[in-house]
Design a protein around this motif. Structure first.
Motif, PDB file in Angstrom:
ATOM      1  N   MET B 204       0.785  -1.225   0.000  1.00 30.11           N
ATOM      2  CA  MET B 204       0.000   0.000   0.000  1.00 30.11           C
ATOM      3  C   MET B 204       0.819   1.278   0.000  1.00 30.11           C
ATOM      4  N   ALA B 205       1.914   1.281   0.731  1.00 30.48           N
ATOM      5  CA  ALA B 205       2.553   2.561   1.029  1.00 30.48           C
ATOM      6  C   ALA B 205       3.467   3.050  -0.093  1.00 30.48           C
ATOM      7  N   ASP B 206       3.549   4.385  -0.217  1.00 31.01           N
ATOM      8  CA  ASP B 206       4.547   4.988  -1.104  1.00 31.01           C
ATOM      9  C   ASP B 206       5.904   4.950  -0.420  1.00 31.01           C
ATOM     10  N   THR B 207       5.856   5.204   0.894  1.00 31.04           N
ATOM     11  CA  THR B 207       7.085   5.251   1.674  1.00 31.04           C
ATOM     12  C   THR B 207       6.898   4.373   2.905  1.00 31.04           C
ATOM     13  N   VAL B 208       7.925   3.584   3.188  1.00 26.72           N
ATOM     14  CA  VAL B 208       7.876   2.705   4.348  1.00 26.72           C
ATOM     15  C   VAL B 208       8.999   3.106   5.289  1.00 26.72           C
ATOM     16  N   ALA B 209       8.691   3.213   6.577  1.00 27.32           N
ATOM     17  CA  ALA B 209       9.733   3.412   7.578  1.00 27.32           C
ATOM     18  C   ALA B 209       9.770   2.171   8.450  1.00 27.32           C
ATOM     19  N   VAL B 210      10.923   1.532   8.520  1.00 32.15           N
ATOM     20  CA  VAL B 210      11.049   0.339   9.347  1.00 32.15           C
ATOM     21  C   VAL B 210      11.535   0.775  10.721  1.00 32.15           C
ATOM     22  N   MET B 211      10.753   0.451  11.744  1.00 28.78           N
ATOM     23  CA  MET B 211      11.071   0.897  13.097  1.00 28.78           C
ATOM     24  C   MET B 211      11.547  -0.269  13.927  1.00 28.78           C
ATOM     25  N   ASN B 212      12.523   0.004  14.789  1.00 26.60           N
ATOM     26  CA  ASN B 212      13.026  -1.019  15.696  1.00 26.60           C
ATOM     27  C   ASN B 212      13.491  -0.333  16.962  1.00 26.60           C
ATOM     28  N   ALA B 213      13.024  -0.813  18.105  1.00 26.87           N
ATOM     29  CA  ALA B 213      13.427  -0.302  19.414  1.00 26.87           C
ATOM     30  C   ALA B 213      13.337   1.221  19.482  1.00 26.87           C
ATOM     31  N   GLY B 214      12.226   1.769  19.034  1.00 26.62           N
ATOM     32  CA  GLY B 214      11.987   3.199  19.201  1.00 26.62           C
ATOM     33  C   GLY B 214      12.683   4.087  18.195  1.00 26.62           C
ATOM     34  N   ARG B 215      13.392   3.482  17.248  1.00 26.34           N
ATOM     35  CA  ARG B 215      14.103   4.274  16.246  1.00 26.34           C
ATOM     36  C   ARG B 215      13.741   3.809  14.845  1.00 26.34           C
ATOM     37  N   ILE B 216      13.993   4.674  13.875  1.00 24.10           N
ATOM     38  CA  ILE B 216      13.750   4.278  12.494  1.00 24.10           C
ATOM     39  C   ILE B 216      15.032   3.741  11.901  1.00 24.10           C
ATOM     40  N   GLU B 217      14.964   2.505  11.431  1.00 21.82           N
ATOM     41  CA  GLU B 217      16.161   1.870  10.888  1.00 21.82           C
ATOM     42  C   GLU B 217      16.369   2.277   9.441  1.00 21.82           C
ATOM     43  N   GLN B 218      15.278   2.398   8.704  1.00 23.68           N
ATOM     44  CA  GLN B 218      15.406   2.778   7.303  1.00 23.68           C
ATOM     45  C   GLN B 218      14.086   3.314   6.801  1.00 23.68           C
ATOM     46  N   LEU B 219      14.185   4.240   5.874  1.00 32.27           N
ATOM     47  CA  LEU B 219      12.998   4.880   5.342  1.00 32.27           C
ATOM     48  C   LEU B 219      13.161   5.029   3.848  1.00 32.27           C
ATOM     49  N   GLY B 220      12.127   4.701   3.100  1.00 33.21           N
ATOM     50  CA  GLY B 220      12.220   4.857   1.659  1.00 33.21           C
ATOM     51  C   GLY B 220      11.084   4.150   0.961  1.00 33.21           C
ATOM     52  N   PRO B 221      11.082   4.201  -0.375  1.00 30.77           N
ATOM     53  CA  PRO B 221      10.074   3.456  -1.132  1.00 30.77           C
ATOM     54  C   PRO B 221      10.268   1.960  -0.888  1.00 30.77           C
ATOM     55  N   PRO B 222       9.177   1.182  -0.903  1.00 27.75           N
ATOM     56  CA  PRO B 222       9.282  -0.244  -0.584  1.00 27.75           C
ATOM     57  C   PRO B 222      10.362  -0.968  -1.385  1.00 27.75           C
ATOM     58  N   ALA B 223      10.410  -0.742  -2.698  1.00 28.96           N
ATOM     59  CA  ALA B 223      11.357  -1.475  -3.529  1.00 28.96           C
ATOM     60  C   ALA B 223      12.793  -1.150  -3.130  1.00 28.96           C
ATOM     61  N   GLU B 224      13.022   0.120  -2.821  1.00 27.43           N
ATOM     62  CA  GLU B 224      14.381   0.529  -2.451  1.00 27.43           C
ATOM     63  C   GLU B 224      14.807  -0.142  -1.150  1.00 27.43           C
ATOM     64  N   ILE B 225      13.911  -0.155  -0.164  1.00 30.67           N
ATOM     65  CA  ILE B 225      14.242  -0.785   1.113  1.00 30.67           C
ATOM     66  C   ILE B 225      14.486  -2.264   0.933  1.00 30.67           C
ATOM     67  N   TYR B 226      13.662  -2.870   0.087  1.00 32.14           N
ATOM     68  CA  TYR B 226      13.790  -4.313  -0.103  1.00 32.14           C
ATOM     69  C   TYR B 226      15.082  -4.650  -0.842  1.00 32.14           C
ATOM     70  N   GLU B 227      15.364  -3.891  -1.884  1.00 29.82           N
ATOM     71  CA  GLU B 227      16.519  -4.223  -2.720  1.00 29.82           C
ATOM     72  C   GLU B 227      17.847  -3.859  -2.065  1.00 29.82           C
TER      73      GLU B 227
END
Lengths: 279, 383
Positions: B204-227
């Protein structure tokens, strides 16, 4: 043949037992209702003598009885209002807030319910006497409030704890102020519990005898009147009052369940057209 | 009301929330552009719901700002914010019918004539004619749509969705994902969607932010984060990855050279998160291919030899586990396109990959290989 009988028994014995239990429960009420139409042959006779509507036409033939009924209703009303307000507030505090002594209070709330009424009555009497409080109407009200509060707290708290706290969050998220949230969401959802608690409190107060007897002074409530009258022969009008009370309670229950059923039916009635599934 | 004020991006600045000694959200900085579909993705307890509740006003931040445009709303009461929430449990008011549920927001804002608006909203979520029903008479999916309509009717600047599809079964969830995306495109409101479901976030999302332990580990378009994941956590939270522990020992042109378990690999510098020291060489299971012998490996590919220890046939693909010489097990997904030969447990095989599909992540010196056994279906395997 015997197989058929035993099968019939197997299928219907539960119904039979249920009918017996119902009969056991309602027989005394039936007797009271029947005696309310009785013209007793003598003061001390409880036999059904002759059918009459006189008792219903003149319920206040013995005037001191009607005074006692009125007094009991007044006491019940006051005690119910005070106990319901106090108890509801306590229930909210116990269900919604964490504070020191909360678990202790939870136990204390149950104590008046668990304590024998005799103990409650005598200790209250000792308290009033040593405090120099004149016994009468108001000491009865105070005593009734005391034991009704616990029942109100327990009833309202049960309703509150079954309520999803997110509903209130959702209301505030949808632009309702604190007051609007309480008025539109919390109160309507808790109201059945509060009403049930109030009815319970009233019925507890109305027919309390033991605690009242200790703290009444010269004031006579309806249960005390009946107790006193029993020595000299109960006037048939007592049965009229008892039957009327039962009828009022029955009507209340019927009205609420009927209303609930109608609301449900109204909600189902307009069959919406099915929407075709979109991808 | 929401439309009158100039809308803007939602910005979280140093947003922090502590509960006693526990830091739920740790000085979060985030900008969510107006009109975007943004997903906060993380495991339960990572702080994503707390973040959402701070934006909604249901939780008071310990410190930091919640900015909507230029306005700091962090200290406003929830009913003063142009933000609405779709709750995980929907939180529909059980004593009100659907119409009154949807009309609740407008009525609180003093709007009298709500009929037309409510009708439009119910039609937007395809629930025409359901107005007089009670929430309890609706199915989970229908309740979900009522919750959505109830929030959207207020035309908030930001719509918050707290695991909105969590209670639905898989098929309905798919349908609602598409539906939500359609509605978001239609109304153009900023959606902030909190979920632990990586597939939901990516769909669904244009931009995904992956959160872990209260912080954002990575933010970007889904394909970019995945690749090209930024951390080992992301590499294995979003899909799965084979992470092989190694060390950078040099550079050759635009490639970084790595030794790992006695073998040498290269990774393009552009796909490296670090250029020195201990690293993970990461390859996604579907980027690995299998061959019988090293001779069959095409030129320009890198390879590893091993023994097949597991082969699971899952329809669209076959998922192999390949035990390497040093004992780690690599996941290899081979598409069942018909062109591939099948391997049996116990077969020797060579896994090879295009170095441009690998990525390089920083590693703590004491960390070993990270290869996650197949626990869940891979992304896209069942669609």
């Amino acid at each position: 043949m015997s197989v058929r009988i035993s099968r019939w028994l197997a299928e219907h014995w539960v119904l039979g037992v249920a009918l017996l239990v119902l009969g056991y429960l309602f027989l005394p009420i039936g007797v009271v209702a029947g005696l309310s139409f009785n013209r007793p042959s003598s003061r001390l006779s409880y036999d059904f003598n002759e059918f009459t509507l006189d008792n219903w036409r003149n319920p206040c033939a013995t005037s001191d009885m009607c005074d006692a009924v009125l007094r009991s209703v007044q006491i019940g009303f006051l005690a119910t209002v005070v106990a319901t307000v106090l108890g509801t507030l306590m229930a909210f505090a116990l269900a919604r807030h964490r504070f020191r002594g909360r678990s202790g209070l939870n136990v204390l709330i149950f104590l008046p319910m668990a304590t024998p009424e005799l103990v409650l009555g005598t200790s209250l009497l000792a308290l009033f006497v040593s405090g120099g409080v004149p016994l009468g109407f108001w000491t009865i009200v105070i005593a009734h409030v005391m034991f009704c509060v616990s029942f109100v707290v327990v009833t309202v708290k049960a309703r509150l704890s079954g309520m999803d706290g997110r509903l209130e969050e959702a209301a505030m998220d949808l632009y309702a102020s604190e007051w609007q949230t309480f008025r539109r969401i919390t109160l309507p959802l808790v109201l059945p519990g509060i009403v049930a608690a109030a009815l319970l409190a009233f019925s507890l107060s109305f027919d309390d005898f033991i605690v009242t007897n200790f703290n009444s002074g010269t004031t006579v409530t309806f249960p005390m009147y009946v107790w006193g009258a029993a020595q000299r022969g109960i006037p048939p009008q007592v049965n009229v009052i008892g039957t009327a009370m039962f009828a009022v309670a029955l009507l209340l229950v019927l009205a609420t369940s009927l209303r609930g059923r109608r609301a449900r039916r109204a909600a189902i009635a307009p069959a919406p057209r099915q929407v075709g599934g979109r991808p | 009301m929401a439309r009158d004020t100039p809308a803007g991006d939602l910005r979280l600045a140093n947003l922090t929330k502590t509960f006693g000694a526990f830091t739920a959200v740790d000085s979060l900085n985030l900008t969510i552009p107006q009109g975007s579909f943004f997903a906060l993705l993380g495991a339960s307890g990572c702080g994503k719901t707390t973040t959402l509740r701070m934006v909604a006003g249901l939780e008071r931040p310990t410190s930091g700002q919640v900015l909507l445009g230029d306005r700091d709303i962090a200290r406003l009461r929830p009913h003063k914010r142009p933000v609405n929430t779709v709750f995980q449990s929907y939180a529909l008011f059980p004593h009100l019918d659907i119409f009154e549920n949807v009309a609740f927001g407008p009525r609180r804002r003093g709007i009298r004539a709500v009929d037309e608006q409510v009708r439009q909203m119910l039609s937007l979520v395809q629930l025409d004619g359901y107005g007089r029903r009670r929430p309890a008479q609706l199915s989970g999916g229908q309740q979900q749509r009522v919750a959505l309509a109830r929030a959207l009717i207020n035309q908030p600047q930001v719509l918050l969705l707290d695991e909105p599809l969590g209670a639905l079964d898989l098929k309905l969830r798919r349908q609602m994902q598409i539906e939500l995306k359609r509605i978001q495109t239609e109304v153009g409101i900023t959606f902030v969607h909190v979920t632990h479901d990586q597939e939901e976030a990516m769909t669904m999302a244009d931009t995904v932010a992956v959160m872990n332990a209260g912080r954002i580990e990575q933010l970007g378009p889904p394909a970019e984060i995945y690749e090209f994941p930024a951390t080992a956590f992301v590499a294995n939270f979003l899909g799965q990855s084979n992470l092989i522990a190694g060390d950078v020992f040099g550079r050759s042109g635009s490639d970084l050279l790595v030794t790992a378990h006695g073998a040498r690999f290269s990774v393009p510098a552009g796909r490296s998160r670090t250029d020195h020291g201990p690293v993970f060489v990461g390859v996604r299971p579907e980027k690995l291919h299998l061959a019988d012998t090293a001779v069959q490996v095409p030129a320009g590919r890198q390879h590893l030899e091993g023994t097949v220890t597991d082969a699971s046939y899952v329809g669209v693909s076959t998922q192999y586990l390949l035990r390497t010489g040093w004992g780690s097990e690599l996941s290899v997904f081979v598409a069942n396109s018909g062109a591939q030969q099948r391997f049996a447990v116990g077969d020797r095989a060579v896994a090879y990959w295009d170095p441009r599909h690998a990525f390089l992540l920083g590693r703590r010196a004491d960390e070993e290989d990270r290869t996650i056994p197949v626990l869940d279906e891979p992304i896209g395997a069942s669609s």
